[in-house]
Design a protein around this motif. Sequence first.
Motif, PDB file in Angstrom:
ATOM      1  N   THR A   1       7.536  -0.892   2.910  1.00 25.01           N
ATOM      2  CA  THR A   1       6.351  -1.218   2.130  1.00 25.01           C
ATOM      3  C   THR A   1       6.782  -1.521   0.706  1.00 25.01           C
TER       4      THR A   1
ATOM      5  N   ASP B   1       2.831  10.121   6.108  1.00 22.05           N
ATOM      6  CA  ASP B   1       1.976   9.565   7.149  1.00 22.05           C
ATOM      7  C   ASP B   1       2.416   8.143   7.456  1.00 22.05           C
ATOM      8  N   THR B   2       2.273   7.734   8.704  1.00 22.15           N
ATOM      9  CA  THR B   2       2.700   6.391   9.123  1.00 22.15           C
ATOM     10  C   THR B   2       1.538   5.417   9.272  1.00 22.15           C
ATOM     11  N   ALA B   3       0.315   5.849   8.957  1.00 19.40           N
ATOM     12  CA  ALA B   3      -0.867   5.054   9.286  1.00 19.40           C
ATOM     13  C   ALA B   3      -0.934   3.738   8.521  1.00 19.40           C
ATOM     14  N   HIS B   4      -0.389   3.680   7.326  1.00 15.72           N
ATOM     15  CA  HIS B   4      -0.587   2.501   6.479  1.00 15.72           C
ATOM     16  C   HIS B   4       0.642   1.603   6.397  1.00 15.72           C
TER      17      HIS B   4
ATOM     18  N   MET C   1       0.845  -1.193   0.000  1.00 13.92           N
ATOM     19  CA  MET C   1       0.000   0.000   0.000  1.00 13.92           C
ATOM     20  C   MET C   1       0.880   1.241   0.000  1.00 13.92           C
ATOM     21  N   ARG C   2       0.461   2.210  -0.715  1.00 21.41           N
ATOM     22  CA  ARG C   2       1.256   3.431  -0.841  1.00 21.41           C
ATOM     23  C   ARG C   2       1.043   4.337   0.356  1.00 21.41           C
ATOM     24  N   LEU C   3       2.113   4.996   0.789  1.00 25.18           N
ATOM     25  CA  LEU C   3       2.032   5.922   1.912  1.00 25.18           C
ATOM     26  C   LEU C   3       1.261   7.168   1.510  1.00 25.18           C
ATOM     27  N   THR C   4       0.485   7.687   2.465  1.00 29.06           N
ATOM     28  CA  THR C   4      -0.194   8.953   2.254  1.00 29.06           C
ATOM     29  C   THR C   4       0.566  10.041   2.974  1.00 29.06           C
TER      30      THR C   4
ATOM     31  N   GLY D   1       2.747  -1.392   7.580  1.00 31.72           N
ATOM     32  CA  GLY D   1       2.480  -2.601   8.354  1.00 31.72           C
ATOM     33  C   GLY D   1       3.710  -3.241   8.951  1.00 31.72           C
TER      34      GLY D   1
END
Length: 482
Positions: free
Chosen positions: A367, A194-197, A1-4, A199
């Motif tokens: 990622t 952002d660090t939300a995505h 998944m790409r970082l936002t 894993g």
Amino acid sequence: MRLTSQPNAWHARLHGSLREGVYFAEVLLGSPRPQRASLIVDTASWVTELTCTGCSACGKHLHPHFNLSGSATGYWLRCGSKCPGKCQKDQCSFEEKYLEGSSLQGRWFRDSLRFVSANGSTEALTASVGCALKESGLFHAQQQNGILGLAPGSATKPTMIWQAFKKARGAKSRNRVFSLSLGGEGGELVIGADTAHVGQWVPLQISGSSGKYGVKVEALMFNGHSIPCRGRAQLDSASTFTYLPKEAETQLRRALADFCKGQQCVPADPPAATGDEATRHCWNVQGGTANISTKRFPVLSWRLQGLEVPWPPSRYLVRYSGKRVRLCYTFRATNALPDGSQIVLGASWMVGQELLFDIDKSRLGLTKTANGSEPSLRHRDSPQRRRVVPRDAPSSRAVEQPAPITTTRTDLTTAPSASPAAEAETSSSGVSLPLPDPVLGFELETQIVEGVAGLLLLGAFVLRARRKLWRLLFNCLRGARI
């Protein structure tokens, strides 16, 4: 998944590839007419610098030297508490010396800076930047105007990361986070990601404000077996190669050769124990086969404190096309570095991943990305892109510099051997980007200088001979008149 990205993040589109041996961002400096410059992204350097007008010993780069007098918002930094360098002759100056022989000298200035992104340019950032007035070695030979230092930074070492996240009066502090994504072609740098995505995380070691980012390597896995490769690994985006301890590099080469004997990985002669660079580090393909693939080679795996990070053959092998197709290793051997690192994870390891540097929480996110297609090189090797820190720094590198691949005379240019014309790429700014080889550039420049010197000596000899001939003729005529 790409970082936002977070609001007010700075996005920079990256140019370059493994075949060029370097990845770089483009920035716009000054106003009202911004001036463009190209900066190599370097996670192992603290200084951000570029060449300026008035440089007494600077090479030719992609863009003209920056002219501070042409900017209404720029000014020289004065000596004092805000000077990040040393005060010399009433000027806030800097001087960086590097173990491989390169050096930089200049002055500090401050101006507005914008990163060039895929969608235009970013919000302006007022930053202190080094203005190089003298450069030597790889800095003189490289095509890019300078380097973009991405070390953590501090008030005395104002890296671009530190300046971007510097807390303004009354402003809420933000975590220092940036992401770096290198693809087979190009990539992206996001300061404020952002660090939300993310894993997968591993602990990130940081050796000082101007020091190095590192991770702990527990093993390098090959076909279920462990290669003796462990210890601190330095993350260096300006190093094309990945460097291993000598014993690990020797065992890995031997294991790959033994594996491919049975699997017939590629119809090619394996690398030899001795010889030139191409002989020792490349599989030389038999015949002129064009559709050579790395898919039969095994996938390696790096174990980073329990996390398995695959290293596919399209990363540790790269293809070169010319008179003869070669598959060359993108890893080399090195000694231990002064900062304690046993390994250097360079661009050949970073490609195909999005790395998120969470500085304040001391962690590295990984990622997998789709922009990691297998690179195919039509030119000779040019990955001698290493930024070694100053001699007087305690964390300085002392890495063995491998010699460039030795090829035929036609490969001294950046063109395919079938044609003497240089093949080029074009950046978003319309600038022609020939595929460089800084080491070969030095060799070719030396040959040109030596040739010119020879012609000058020959011309002087002919001139002296002509003078003697005219003098003899004049004496003969005088004798005839007498």
